[in-house]
Motif scaffolding. Structure first.
Motif, PDB file in Angstrom:
ATOM      1  N   ALA A  68       1.297  -0.859   0.106  1.00 18.49           N
ATOM      2  CA  ALA A  68       0.233   0.387   0.018  1.00 18.49           C
ATOM      3  C   ALA A  68       1.095   1.107  -0.274  1.00 18.49           C
ATOM      4  CB  ALA A  68      -0.499  -0.470   1.695  1.00 18.49           C
ATOM      5  N   THR A  69       0.143   2.219  -0.175  1.00 21.65           N
ATOM      6  CA  THR A  69       1.232   3.689  -0.252  1.00 21.65           C
ATOM      7  C   THR A  69       0.369   4.362   0.618  1.00 21.65           C
ATOM      8  OG1 THR A  69       1.240   2.926  -2.462  1.00 21.65           O
ATOM      9  CG2 THR A  69       1.488   5.127  -2.949  1.00 21.65           C
ATOM     10  N   PRO A  70       1.124   4.862   1.112  1.00 20.18           N
ATOM     11  CA  PRO A  70       0.128   6.716   1.900  1.00 20.18           C
ATOM     12  C   PRO A  70      -0.870   7.011   1.241  1.00 20.18           C
ATOM     13  CG  PRO A  70       3.001   6.132   2.161  1.00 20.18           C
ATOM     14  CD  PRO A  70       3.063   4.993   0.716  1.00 20.18           C
ATOM     15  N   GLN A  71      -1.152   7.572   2.217  1.00 19.27           N
ATOM     16  CA  GLN A  71      -2.975   8.441   1.476  1.00 19.27           C
ATOM     17  C   GLN A  71      -2.359  10.191   1.301  1.00 19.27           C
ATOM     18  OE1 GLN A  71      -5.674   8.385   0.031  1.00 19.27           O
ATOM     19  NE2 GLN A  71      -6.267   6.748   0.877  1.00 19.27           N
ATOM     20  N   ARG A  72      -2.895  10.737   0.619  1.00 25.78           N
ATOM     21  CA  ARG A  72      -2.445  11.831   0.544  1.00 25.78           C
ATOM     22  C   ARG A  72      -3.772  12.512   1.053  1.00 25.78           C
ATOM     23  NH1 ARG A  72       2.044   9.707  -0.443  1.00 25.78           N
ATOM     24  NH2 ARG A  72       2.998  10.568  -2.721  1.00 25.78           N
ATOM     25  N   LEU A  73      -3.473  14.376   1.378  1.00 25.25           N
ATOM     26  CA  LEU A  73      -4.668  14.485   1.859  1.00 25.25           C
ATOM     27  C   LEU A  73      -5.297  15.360   1.303  1.00 25.25           C
ATOM     28  CD1 LEU A  73      -2.592  16.381   4.494  1.00 25.25           C
ATOM     29  CD2 LEU A  73      -4.603  15.403   5.224  1.00 25.25           C
ATOM     30  N   GLY A  74      -4.555  15.148  -0.065  1.00 25.49           N
ATOM     31  CA  GLY A  74      -5.553  15.925  -1.537  1.00 25.49           C
ATOM     32  C   GLY A  74      -6.062  17.591  -1.144  1.00 25.49           C
ATOM     33  N   ILE A  75      -5.248  18.381  -0.584  1.00 24.88           N
ATOM     34  CA  ILE A  75      -5.256  19.950  -0.007  1.00 24.88           C
ATOM     35  C   ILE A  75      -4.636  20.800  -1.025  1.00 24.88           C
ATOM     36  CG2 ILE A  75      -6.609  19.138   2.088  1.00 24.88           C
ATOM     37  CD1 ILE A  75      -3.915  20.081   2.921  1.00 24.88           C
ATOM     38  N   GLU A  76      -4.287  22.062  -0.732  1.00 26.01           N
ATOM     39  CA  GLU A  76      -3.793  22.899  -1.993  1.00 26.01           C
ATOM     40  C   GLU A  76      -2.837  22.647  -0.981  1.00 26.01           C
ATOM     41  OE1 GLU A  76      -5.996  26.521  -1.702  1.00 26.01           O
ATOM     42  OE2 GLU A  76      -4.070  27.754  -2.689  1.00 26.01           O
ATOM     43  N   GLY A  77      -1.377  23.304  -1.907  1.00 25.95           N
ATOM     44  CA  GLY A  77      -0.217  23.517  -1.524  1.00 25.95           C
ATOM     45  C   GLY A  77       0.548  21.678  -1.281  1.00 25.95           C
ATOM     46  N   GLU A  78      -0.543  20.470  -0.964  1.00 26.02           N
ATOM     47  CA  GLU A  78      -0.136  19.747  -0.904  1.00 26.02           C
ATOM     48  C   GLU A  78       1.622  19.433  -1.589  1.00 26.02           C
ATOM     49  OE1 GLU A  78      -2.433  16.126  -0.145  1.00 26.02           O
ATOM     50  OE2 GLU A  78      -0.763  14.887   0.704  1.00 26.02           O
ATOM     51  N   SER A  79       0.826  18.937  -2.529  1.00 28.96           N
ATOM     52  CA  SER A  79       1.224  18.311  -4.595  1.00 28.96           C
ATOM     53  C   SER A  79       3.055  19.034  -4.575  1.00 28.96           C
ATOM     54  CB  SER A  79       1.160  18.662  -5.763  1.00 28.96           C
ATOM     55  OG  SER A  79      -0.184  17.675  -5.629  1.00 28.96           O
ATOM     56  N   LEU A  80       2.492  20.688  -4.777  1.00 26.11           N
ATOM     57  CA  LEU A  80       3.348  21.089  -4.713  1.00 26.11           C
ATOM     58  C   LEU A  80       4.587  21.698  -3.818  1.00 26.11           C
ATOM     59  CD1 LEU A  80       4.814  24.296  -6.878  1.00 26.11           C
ATOM     60  CD2 LEU A  80       3.194  25.278  -5.001  1.00 26.11           C
ATOM     61  N   LEU A  81       4.294  21.104  -2.889  1.00 32.61           N
ATOM     62  CA  LEU A  81       5.534  21.248  -2.084  1.00 32.61           C
ATOM     63  C   LEU A  81       5.679  20.019  -1.242  1.00 32.61           C
ATOM     64  CD1 LEU A  81       3.295  24.078   0.260  1.00 32.61           C
ATOM     65  CD2 LEU A  81       5.822  24.096  -0.955  1.00 32.61           C
ATOM     66  N   THR A  82       5.196  18.563  -1.471  1.00 30.31           N
ATOM     67  CA  THR A  82       5.443  17.491  -1.626  1.00 30.31           C
ATOM     68  C   THR A  82       7.586  17.627  -1.739  1.00 30.31           C
ATOM     69  OG1 THR A  82       4.007  16.999  -2.027  1.00 30.31           O
ATOM     70  CG2 THR A  82       5.405  14.918  -2.443  1.00 30.31           C
ATOM     71  N   GLY A  83       8.382  17.250  -0.650  1.00 31.74           N
ATOM     72  CA  GLY A  83       9.527  17.116  -1.311  1.00 31.74           C
ATOM     73  C   GLY A  83       9.683  18.294  -0.684  1.00 31.74           C
ATOM     74  N   LYS A  84       9.183  19.427  -0.123  1.00 31.41           N
ATOM     75  CA  LYS A  84       9.566  20.732  -0.195  1.00 31.41           C
ATOM     76  C   LYS A  84       9.205  21.312   1.276  1.00 31.41           C
ATOM     77  CE  LYS A  84       9.684  22.300  -5.048  1.00 31.41           C
ATOM     78  NZ  LYS A  84       8.568  22.874  -5.892  1.00 31.41           N
ATOM     79  N   GLY A  85       9.203  20.221   2.114  1.00 36.46           N
ATOM     80  CA  GLY A  85       8.053  20.301   3.595  1.00 36.46           C
ATOM     81  C   GLY A  85       7.185  19.775   3.626  1.00 36.46           C
ATOM     82  N   VAL A  86       7.267  18.952   2.644  1.00 29.94           N
ATOM     83  CA  VAL A  86       5.526  17.817   2.859  1.00 29.94           C
ATOM     84  C   VAL A  86       6.337  16.111   2.439  1.00 29.94           C
ATOM     85  CG1 VAL A  86       3.404  16.885   1.751  1.00 29.94           C
ATOM     86  CG2 VAL A  86       3.954  19.636   2.231  1.00 29.94           C
ATOM     87  N   SER A  87       6.032  16.004   3.589  1.00 31.06           N
ATOM     88  CA  SER A  87       6.954  14.552   3.686  1.00 31.06           C
ATOM     89  C   SER A  87       6.119  13.655   3.702  1.00 31.06           C
ATOM     90  CB  SER A  87       7.888  14.802   4.803  1.00 31.06           C
ATOM     91  OG  SER A  87       8.571  13.084   4.819  1.00 31.06           O
TER      92      SER A  87
END
Ligand code: NAP
Length: 304
Positions: free
Chosen positions: A110-129
């Motif tokens: 299985a893979t970690p669930q994403r929140l699906g909120i604004e800023g999450e994709s943009l900041l993944t790897g740049k503070g979102v982990s």
């Protein structure tokens, strides 16, 4: 043609591989990343029996891999892109050509669930982990938010106390889901502050995380938490892409099996986190893997 192809080299797959190799089945294991699965993202495992002092996720999985290989398991680094189920054989399409097998064990996890909120994709790897073990050391003396109230969120929040100066644990209810022992540890840890009844609405920042906007679900009040990191641990979704239109899945997309780990297709077994079940742990994955390999062996015997 192989007797058995195991897709995925986490605890379920490696245990299935160990049993299949000892049963002298002609077995191939395919793994797109390195053997170990999600446990590799866990810093320390302390509820796997036989390790009274705990073990690092890496050490445990390295031992499982070596034990399976010692009995002859062949592990190949290959991504499976398609699975075709035909009578009495399966065709596995990989980035390196087609393979054929009489039976398959799906242990693709299985893979970690994403929140699906604004800023999450943009900041993944740049503070979102989604991995404190991987990224925790980047947050020395910084403030971070951990989202979720389950075992993973609490374990990872506790791990982050080694680095961060403050950890806000944001949970959407007023009761944690995690095991009581982890709750006790979190409550006695000064660096952890729990923010109850709150959901994240937006992760703020451009080049890096600057904060997270929260909404209190009871009062409707909105607030901004100033943090440099956001760690998301809100559960997992099954890696079911290969079998979405092939096998029976439950309402959350996990593969339905019977107690022999048999799926809705004859000759296709499933084990570990990808399977629909009550408890997703290393211990239960290992049990699934052993059962799936044993059931596959019986299935292959009946084919002959
Ligand atoms: P989990 O048990 O499903 O917990 C997910 C948490 O995230 C819950 O607290 C849930 O809130 C919250 N959540 C879900 N969706 C959300 C959303 N959209 N926004 C905000 N919060 C959300 O997942 P997990 O903690 O990753 O654990 C998965 C499995 O692995 C479990 O069986 C767990 O026991 C096991 N595990 C065990 C260990 C261990 O034994 N040491 C360690 C890690 C994981 P609610 O509570 O309100 O639903």
């Amino acid at each position: 043609m192989e007797d058995l192809i195991i897709i995925g080299a986490g605890p379920a797959g490696l245990t299935a591989g160990l049993y299949a190799a000892r049963a002298r089945l002609k077995t191939l294991m395919l793994e797109k990343l390195s053997p170990g699965g999600q446990v590799l993202m866990t810093d320390w495992v302390e509820n796997y029996p036989g390790f009274p002092d705990g073990a690092s996720g890496f050490e445990l999985m390295d031992k499982m891999r070596r034990q399976a290989e010692k009995f002859g398991l062949d592990i190949k680094s290959q991504e499976v892109s398609r699975l075709d189920v035909l009578p009495e054989k399966q065709i596995i399409v990989t980035d390196n050509g087609n393979l054929e097998s009489r039976a398959i064990i799906l242990a693709c996890g299985a893979t970690p669930q994403r929140l699906g909120i604004e800023g999450e994709s943009l900041l993944t790897g740049k503070g979102v982990s989604y991995c404190a073990t991987c990224d925790g050391p980047f947050y020395r003396e910084q403030e971070v938010a951990v989202i979720g109230g389950g075992d993973t969120a609490l374990e990872e929040a506790l791990f982050l106390t080694k680095f961060a100066s403050k950890i806000y644990l944001v949970h959407r209810r007023d009761k944690l889901r995690a095991t009581k022992l982890l709750q006790e540890r979190a409550w006695s840890e000064e660096k952890i502050e729990i923010i109850w009844d709150s959901i994240p609405k937006r992760i703020v920042g451009e080049a890096g995380v600057e904060g997270i906007d929260l909404k209190n679900v009871k009062t409707g009040e909105e607030s901004r938490l100033s943090v440099q990191g956001v760690f998301v641990f809100i559960g997992y979704r099954p890696n079911n892409e290969l079998v979405k239109n092939l096998l029976e899945l439950d309402e959350r997309g996990f593969v339905v099996t019977n107690k022999y780990m048999e799926t809705s297709e004859v000759g296709v077994f499933a084990a570990g986190d990808v399977r629909s079940k009550l408890l997703r742990q290393i211990t239960t994955a290992v049990g699934d893997g052993a059962t799936a390999a044993f059931a596959a062996e019986k299935y292959l015997e009946n084919l002959k």
